[in-house]
Design an enzyme around this catalytic site. Structure first.
Site, PDB file in Angstrom:
ATOM      1  N   ASN A  25      75.740  47.230  12.537  1.00 16.68           N
ATOM      2  CA  ASN A  25      76.675  48.121  13.241  1.00 16.68           C
ATOM      3  C   ASN A  25      78.104  47.955  12.722  1.00 16.68           C
ATOM      4  O   ASN A  25      78.982  48.755  13.039  1.00 16.68           O
ATOM      5  CB  ASN A  25      76.649  47.842  14.748  1.00 16.68           C
ATOM      6  CG  ASN A  25      77.060  46.423  15.073  1.00 16.68           C
ATOM      7  OD1 ASN A  25      76.578  45.477  14.429  1.00 16.68           O
ATOM      8  ND2 ASN A  25      77.946  46.235  16.024  1.00 16.68           N
ATOM      9  N   ASN A  36      59.066  29.231  -0.949  1.00 11.25           N
ATOM     10  CA  ASN A  36      58.627  28.721   0.368  1.00 11.25           C
ATOM     11  C   ASN A  36      57.148  29.011   0.623  1.00 11.25           C
ATOM     12  O   ASN A  36      56.469  28.235   1.270  1.00 11.25           O
ATOM     13  CB  ASN A  36      59.493  29.178   1.553  1.00 11.25           C
ATOM     14  CG  ASN A  36      60.225  30.462   1.308  1.00 11.25           C
ATOM     15  OD1 ASN A  36      59.837  31.227   0.444  1.00 11.25           O
ATOM     16  ND2 ASN A  36      61.284  30.694   2.058  1.00 11.25           N
ATOM     17  N   CYS A  37      56.659  30.119   0.050  1.00 13.03           N
ATOM     18  CA  CYS A  37      55.243  30.435   0.267  1.00 13.03           C
ATOM     19  C   CYS A  37      54.328  29.423  -0.432  1.00 13.03           C
ATOM     20  O   CYS A  37      53.137  29.326  -0.110  1.00 13.03           O
ATOM     21  CB  CYS A  37      54.940  31.843  -0.251  1.00 13.03           C
ATOM     22  SG  CYS A  37      56.054  33.070   0.438  1.00 13.03           S
TER      23      CYS A  37
HETATM   24  P1  FAD Z   1      64.604  32.598   3.582  1.00 15.61           P
HETATM   25  O1  FAD Z   1      63.846  32.802   2.338  1.00 15.61           O
HETATM   26  O2  FAD Z   1      64.112  31.570   4.523  1.00 15.61           O
HETATM   27  O3  FAD Z   1      66.085  32.253   3.189  1.00 15.61           O
HETATM   28  C1  FAD Z   1      67.062  32.030   4.163  1.00 15.61           C
HETATM   29  C2  FAD Z   1      68.006  30.951   3.677  1.00 15.61           C
HETATM   30  O4  FAD Z   1      69.208  31.087   4.391  1.00 15.61           O
HETATM   31  C3  FAD Z   1      67.491  29.559   3.990  1.00 15.61           C
HETATM   32  O5  FAD Z   1      67.347  28.795   2.806  1.00 15.61           O
HETATM   33  C4  FAD Z   1      68.542  28.958   4.909  1.00 15.61           C
HETATM   34  O6  FAD Z   1      68.807  27.607   4.614  1.00 15.61           O
HETATM   35  C5  FAD Z   1      69.758  29.807   4.592  1.00 15.61           C
HETATM   36  N1  FAD Z   1      70.697  29.883   5.728  1.00 15.61           N
HETATM   37  C6  FAD Z   1      70.388  30.197   7.001  1.00 15.61           C
HETATM   38  N2  FAD Z   1      71.503  30.202   7.764  1.00 15.61           N
HETATM   39  C7  FAD Z   1      72.524  29.886   6.933  1.00 15.61           C
HETATM   40  C8  FAD Z   1      73.907  29.737   7.143  1.00 15.61           C
HETATM   41  N3  FAD Z   1      74.450  29.915   8.334  1.00 15.61           N
HETATM   42  N4  FAD Z   1      74.659  29.399   6.073  1.00 15.61           N
HETATM   43  C9  FAD Z   1      74.103  29.219   4.859  1.00 15.61           C
HETATM   44  N5  FAD Z   1      72.800  29.340   4.608  1.00 15.61           N
HETATM   45  C10 FAD Z   1      72.018  29.687   5.640  1.00 15.61           C
HETATM   46  N6  FAD Z   1      55.544  35.268   3.329  1.00 15.61           N
HETATM   47  C11 FAD Z   1      54.632  36.014   2.686  1.00 15.61           C
HETATM   48  O7  FAD Z   1      54.811  37.223   2.579  1.00 15.61           O
HETATM   49  N7  FAD Z   1      53.521  35.434   2.143  1.00 15.61           N
HETATM   50  C12 FAD Z   1      53.286  34.109   2.208  1.00 15.61           C
HETATM   51  O8  FAD Z   1      52.283  33.621   1.685  1.00 15.61           O
HETATM   52  C13 FAD Z   1      54.201  33.308   2.898  1.00 15.61           C
HETATM   53  N8  FAD Z   1      54.005  31.988   3.013  1.00 15.61           N
HETATM   54  C14 FAD Z   1      54.931  31.224   3.657  1.00 15.61           C
HETATM   55  C15 FAD Z   1      54.701  29.872   3.772  1.00 15.61           C
HETATM   56  C16 FAD Z   1      55.637  29.068   4.405  1.00 15.61           C
HETATM   57  C17 FAD Z   1      55.374  27.613   4.554  1.00 15.61           C
HETATM   58  C18 FAD Z   1      56.831  29.650   4.918  1.00 15.61           C
HETATM   59  C19 FAD Z   1      57.852  28.784   5.598  1.00 15.61           C
HETATM   60  C20 FAD Z   1      57.066  30.993   4.821  1.00 15.61           C
HETATM   61  C21 FAD Z   1      56.117  31.798   4.183  1.00 15.61           C
HETATM   62  N9  FAD Z   1      56.291  33.178   4.079  1.00 15.61           N
HETATM   63  C22 FAD Z   1      55.354  33.939   3.447  1.00 15.61           C
HETATM   64  C23 FAD Z   1      57.468  33.843   4.669  1.00 15.61           C
HETATM   65  C24 FAD Z   1      58.555  34.066   3.642  1.00 15.61           C
HETATM   66  O9  FAD Z   1      58.847  32.855   3.021  1.00 15.61           O
HETATM   67  C25 FAD Z   1      59.777  34.630   4.313  1.00 15.61           C
HETATM   68  O10 FAD Z   1      59.418  35.841   4.911  1.00 15.61           O
HETATM   69  C26 FAD Z   1      60.941  34.876   3.356  1.00 15.61           C
HETATM   70  O11 FAD Z   1      61.312  33.693   2.730  1.00 15.61           O
HETATM   71  C27 FAD Z   1      62.134  35.457   4.117  1.00 15.61           C
HETATM   72  O12 FAD Z   1      63.235  35.579   3.284  1.00 15.61           O
HETATM   73  P2  FAD Z   1      64.702  35.437   3.885  1.00 15.61           P
HETATM   74  O13 FAD Z   1      65.653  35.634   2.760  1.00 15.61           O
HETATM   75  O14 FAD Z   1      64.848  36.272   5.064  1.00 15.61           O
HETATM   76  O15 FAD Z   1      64.754  33.937   4.396  1.00 15.61           O
END
Ligand code: FAD
Length: 653
Positions: A278, A46-47
């Site tokens: 929790n 995503n980054c």
């Molecule tokens: P995500 O990687 O978003 O994964 C969550 C996934 O859960 C999603 O694919 C979603 O579809 C799925 N999901 C949600 N709810 C449900 C459900 N109920 N059932 C099934 N699936 C579900 N961070 C940095 O540190 N450096 C960067 O340069 C940077 N650039 C970025 C650029 C962009 C355009 C974006 C959007 C984000 C960027 N980030 C960056 C932030 C980073 O991508 C996120 O912090 C990181 O991906 C978070 O990880 P996560 O697992 O919490 O969520």
């Protein structure tokens, strides 16, 4: 370790979820791991999305790091894409999910929640228009690229000046679009303090991005000629063909409602330091959780990829029977805007104040590598450190090259509670193409050390006007030519090399505020003055920081300090010969009689005075402007301040 077969259900298959599943498998071959992902893709970059839109990442396939098949082959994980978890029943230990329109249940022994966050979409009129986009997923990226290509789009509006907005502004520009960026607050890149982020603003403008600060979109509407416009709060209409909304994210945790899993008022899941919720055997991580700010201890959400990935490992370790703790997020982040890089770690002034922490700061501007080696460019470093022991609380760096390694070193320092003395003492790799024998971070450490040791007292840009009004004379020690190109009005210009011979031009009764371009010659000036019985402070970061500070406030860089303005002679107390706490008591009496903003100076020679003074100022809220030590005599200037406490929690856009 417990290697009994366990059923683990993971919600979310990208940064945190996929990291968890891979680590879990490495630790436990027998676990039954099921990973649900609402979207079509797992483990995508995503980054990297903005850079695919801009064309630096030319192939869409480069964004997809694993397919469900390859992930299953490598890690034996049952990956269910296009499957959304819509509910969790923690008493029956099962999740309800929808796949292909049908609803089913899956039970679990352990449930891992890494659902990430959703872009914030305000209820602004017209926000549903097909020209308005957000960016979170590969399909979002596809839609934006298709829209630009098919619509022959020539301009765009980016709403939001956080890192996604900034990266999008650059990448849309790279595609040849005319770009306007509007940001509601008065600065871009909010993890940085405004005077440091001002460079970002300037750089965007220099690269053709129109930046509007302190304004926000009130509505979107179609205009007569088939165009589209955003109407801003100020009344300005920005005509545009495409809008990217990047105003922040919120935890994607709606599906947990009624599950009994605790969330905060913004929907972020509350976890302990093992990332356990929790509810027993339910863990959560990534953008969806509330975590501890490593330095301040505040409970915050900081949505970043590094923490999500590391948390994935920690959760797996805990389930596999290793005791693994998450110590907190320090908000290290970095952003590229054309050929400028801005990076931060730890606390900035805003978050340090919100945490009610006392801090000192230093600004330094040095060449990124030996200036005689071709291609050197200026790098600016701001340090925030504890006045007690010099522990580094945060750092901010901007520059063209080498910013990444400096911020990473500062990040390591912050995480390990290293001090400015450690920074000064760091032995860093040096050869002319990479650094200097005194690296910009060594220099930042030296300067901070001089402040903390009272060898070279400093003042800050925001204090200049006050000090002038309180009787300080302002001395510019740059060359005549530099002086002619911009100065603090009211300053006397004596180039540093002439200072020793022209001391008689200064008023020996009044303290001197010395400045140069970046702070180095100012420091020399202060040392000369202090050793000639003047009271003097150096303007930290020099005219460069001062100009950025003034302009970040929307003011002219040359402020006019009218000589007709009321100027008062500072009150001076001579407490030499008195033992602590008497000097501080005397100061307290004088401050008690002073008016708000007035400066009181004190001379003392008791060794305990310096530390007593710092803690007295911290306790009473009066501002310690400078503290110099020369030949066993301390000279301090304290400004009367009535404490106003700020509070709030940090939120990263
Ligand atoms: P995500 O990687 O978003 O994964 C969550 C996934 O859960 C999603 O694919 C979603 O579809 C799925 N999901 C949600 N709810 C449900 C459900 N109920 N059932 C099934 N699936 C579900 N961070 C940095 O540190 N450096 C960067 O340069 C940077 N650039 C970025 C650029 C962009 C355009 C974006 C959007 C984000 C960027 N980030 C960056 C932030 C980073 O991508 C996120 O912090 C990181 O991906 C978070 O990880 P996560 O697992 O919490 O969520």
């Amino acid at each position: 370790m417990n290697f009994q077969s366990k059923k683990i259900v993971v919600v979310g298959g990208v940064a945190g979820g996929a990291s968890f599943a891979a680590r879990m498998r490495r630790l436990d071959e027998s676990a039954n791991i099921v990973m649900f992902e609402r979207g079509e893709y797992i483990s995508f970059a995503n980054c990297g999305l903005p850079y695919h839109i801009g064309g630096d990442i030319s192939q869409r396939s480069q964004l997809i790091l694993q397919t469900p098949e390859s992930f299953n082959t490598r890690f034996n994980v049952d990956v269910r894409t296009k499957t959304e978890v819509i509910g969790v029943n923690t008493s029956r230990k099962c999740v309800t999910f929808v796949s292909n329109g049908s609803v089913s249940e899956e039970d679990y022994d352990y449930l891992i929640l890494s659902p990430g966050a959703l872009p914030v979409v305000p209820a602004t009129e017209g926000v549903g228009n097909h020209r308005v986009f957000t960016l979170r997923t590969i399909p979002d990226t596809d839609k934006i690229i298709r829209f630009i290509q098919n619509g022959n789009i020539g301009d765009a509006l980016v709403v939001g000046g956080g890192f996604i907005g900034l990266e999008m502004a650059e990448n849309l520009r790279q595609r040849g679009l005319e770009v306007t960026l509007v940001e509601a607050s008065d600065q871009l890149f909010s993890p940085m303090d405004p005077e440091m982020a001002y460079t970002v603003n300037q750089h965007l403008k220099a690269n053709g991005v129109k930046v509007i600060l302190g304004d926000s979109v009130q509505s979107f509407s179609e205009t007569e000629n088939g165009k589209f416009a955003a109407l801003l709060q100020s009344g300005t209409a920005v005509k545009t063909s495409l809008v990217i909304l990047a105003i922040g994210v919120r935890p994607d945790t709606q599906f947990l409602s009624g599950s009994g899993i605790r969330t905060n008022s913004r929907g972020a899941i509350i976890v302990n330091d093992q990332l356990q919720t929790n509810v027993e055997q339910v863990f959560a991580l990534g953008d969806a959780v509330e975590i501890t700010q490593l330095v301040s201890g505040a409970r915050v959400t900081i949505p970043l990829a590094g923490p999500a990935n590391r948390q994935g490992r920690i959760v797996a370790d805990n389930i596999a029977g290793f005791d693994s703790k998450y110590r907190g997020t320090q908000a290290t982040s970095i952003c590229k805007m054309f050929d400028l890089t801005a990076a931060v770690t730890g606390l900035n002034e805003k978050t340090a104040k919100a945490a009610e922490l006392q801090f000192l700061k230093s600004y330094t501007h040095s060449a990124n590598h030996a200036s005689y080696y071709p291609g050197a460019s200026l790098m600016s470093v701001k340090l925030i450190f504890s006045p007690e022991d010099g522990v580094i609380l945060g750092g901010q760096v901007t520059g063209k090259e080498g910013v990444d390694k400096r911020v990473d070193l500062l990040a390591t320092a912050v995480r390990n509670r290293l001090t400015i003395y450690d920074l000064a003492d760091s032995e860093l790799a040096y050869a002319p193409p990479y650094g200097s024998a005194k690296d910009p971070l060594n220099i930042a450490g030296f300067v901070a050390q001089n402040i903390l040791n009272h060898i070279s007292p400093v003042c800050y840009s925001e204090q200049v006007k006050h000090l002038f009004q309180n009787g300080y004379q302002i001395l510019d020690v740059r060359t005549k030519r530099e002086f002619g190109h911009g100065r603090i009005e009211g300053a006397l210009n004596i180039p540093i090399d002439e200072l020793r011979n022209r001391l008689n031009e200064l008023d020996g009764k009044r303290p001197v505020l010395v400045y140069c371009q970046v702070g180095l010659r100012g420091h020399l000036g202060v040392r000369i003055l202090l050793q000639n019985r003047f009271r003097a402070v150096n303007l930290s970061g020099g005219y460069k920081t001062y100009k950025a500070y003034q302009e970040s406030l929307g003011k002219e860089s040359i402020i006019t300090l009218k000589t007709t303005e009321k100027k008062t002679e500072p009150v001076i107390i001579n407490a030499c010969g008195l033992q602590c706490p008497q000097p501080v008591n005397k100061l307290g009496e004088a401050i008690g009689e002073a008016e708000e903003g007035e400066i009181v100076e004190i001379l003392a020679n008791d060794q305990a005075f310096a530390s007593n003074l710092s803690s007295w100022c911290a306790k009473t809220g009066n501002l310690l402007i400078s503290l110099a030590a020369e030949k066993g005599v301390y000279n301090a200037a304290v400004q009367k301040r009535t404490v106003t406490k700020e509070s709030g929690s940090e939120e990263r856009k």
